[in-house]
Design a protein around this motif. Structure first.
Motif, PDB file in Angstrom:
ATOM      1  N   GLY A  85       0.814  -1.209   0.000  1.00 31.70           N
ATOM      2  CA  GLY A  85       0.000   0.000   0.000  1.00 31.70           C
ATOM      3  C   GLY A  85       0.848   1.259   0.000  1.00 31.70           C
ATOM      4  N   ALA A  96       6.515   4.217   0.004  1.00 28.55           N
ATOM      5  CA  ALA A  96       5.932   3.051  -0.648  1.00 28.55           C
ATOM      6  C   ALA A  96       7.053   2.101  -1.060  1.00 28.55           C
ATOM      7  CB  ALA A  96       5.126   3.456  -1.874  1.00 28.55           C
ATOM      8  N   ASN A 149       0.508  -0.136  -4.156  1.00 33.75           N
ATOM      9  CA  ASN A 149      -0.851  -0.288  -4.697  1.00 33.75           C
ATOM     10  C   ASN A 149      -0.973  -1.378  -5.757  1.00 33.75           C
ATOM     11  OD1 ASN A 149      -1.955   1.602  -2.996  1.00 33.75           O
ATOM     12  ND2 ASN A 149      -1.841   3.284  -4.464  1.00 33.75           N
ATOM     13  N   ASN A 150      -0.035  -2.323  -5.776  1.00 33.29           N
ATOM     14  CA  ASN A 150      -0.130  -3.470  -6.688  1.00 33.29           C
ATOM     15  C   ASN A 150       0.706  -4.611  -6.106  1.00 33.29           C
ATOM     16  OD1 ASN A 150      -0.316  -5.338  -8.714  1.00 33.29           O
ATOM     17  ND2 ASN A 150       0.455  -4.006 -10.334  1.00 33.29           N
TER      18      ASN A 150
END
Length: 279
Positions: free
Chosen positions: A19, A41, A46-47
């Motif tokens: 995330g 990150a 997000n992947n």
């Protein structure tokens, strides 16, 4: 975000395996309170479909090294929020006790030695690790991964009209959790067999690049069926119960935890028996 990186200053570092935490209210709140905060990150922001927790630890180590050697912070405290809690615990364990085997569960070499340790770890609303919570969320009634609506196990199918209603008995909870772990392990066994097949194909491929695959993607249906969301006597708190309809919509939707992953990523982050990230 922060106030000072003068000699002697401390910085709080937040990172989640898959995330991006920079927009969380807690990040700006800590900064407004006068604390130095760095929300970073990983390479899988997000992947998380190809995520390897060992490689996330390498990313976190690079952040800590930069904060200390380039930005001159004296102390770094890892703040593990949600899935970042298991990451923070794993990272610090690897940094303090470098492993002899620096490979992912699928055998990839990762630079896990010489990770700079943090000076402290704080856990906020953290869970015990991705593989562990996944084993409590996955739908145990699925017996056919290619057709999750067929041949469902009626003894643990909470979406069946004849299913028991909450609060669930201790016997049912134990049976349900056992069936969840069994499904995870069935998928893991398939993953390992599939990886062996790919490795065998690659060894015989010669110059045929089409047969030299090192990994493959797959779908995992029905992964949102945690009975604790229906029964608040399980791991009691002040939360409200969800309705069965809400849980069913999530469970049978095309999105959800670990819906899309790869063979190697499964072993690193979702396999209960293979993932390092069990806090």
């Amino acid at each position: 975000e922060g106030q000072s990186n003068a000699p002697g200053a401390t910085v709080l570092v937040l990172m989640h395996p898959g995330g991006v935490l920079s927009s969380l209210p807690i990040v700006s709140g800590l900064a407004r309170a006068g604390l130095n905060v760095c929300a970073m990150a990983s390479r899988y922001g997000n992947n998380d479909s190809t995520l390897a927790v060992e490689k996330v630890c390498v990313d976190l180590g690079a952040v800590i090294k930069h904060l200390k050697t380039v930005l001159s912070y004296a102390k770094v405290v890892l703040v593990g929020w949600s899935g970042g809690g298991g990451l923070a615990a794993l990272y610090q364990s690897l940094a303090e006790h470098p492993p002899e085997d620096c490979r992912t569960p699928s055998g990839e070499e990762v630079a896990l030695k010489d990770l700079p340790p943090a000076d402290g770890v704080a856990l906020l609303a953290a869970h015990a690790g991705r593989a562990r919570i996944f084993s409590e969320w996955i739908d145990p009634a699925v017996t056919n991964e290619d057709d999750p609506g067929a041949d469902r196990d009626p003894t643990v199918d909470i979406f069946s009209p004849t299913a028991p209603k909450p609060p669930f008995s201790a016997e049912f909870v134990a049976r349900y959790r056992s069936a969840q772990r069994a499904r995870v392990r069935r998928i893991t066994a398939w993953v390992k067999d599939r990886l062996q097949q790919l490795e065998h194909e690659a060894s015989e491929a010669g110059s045929d690049w089409r047969r030299c695959r090192r990994d493959a993607t797959f779908m995992v249906p029905c992964t949102q069926a945690d009975i604790a969301r229906l029964d608040t006597t399980i791991d009691p708190s002040d939360r409200s119960e969800d309705t069965l309809e809400t849980l069913a919509q999530e469970n049978h939707s095309p999105v959800g935890l670990a819906r899309f992953t790869t063979l190697r990523s499964w072993l690193s982050q979702w396999s209960l028996d293979d993932s390092r990230a069990d806090a």
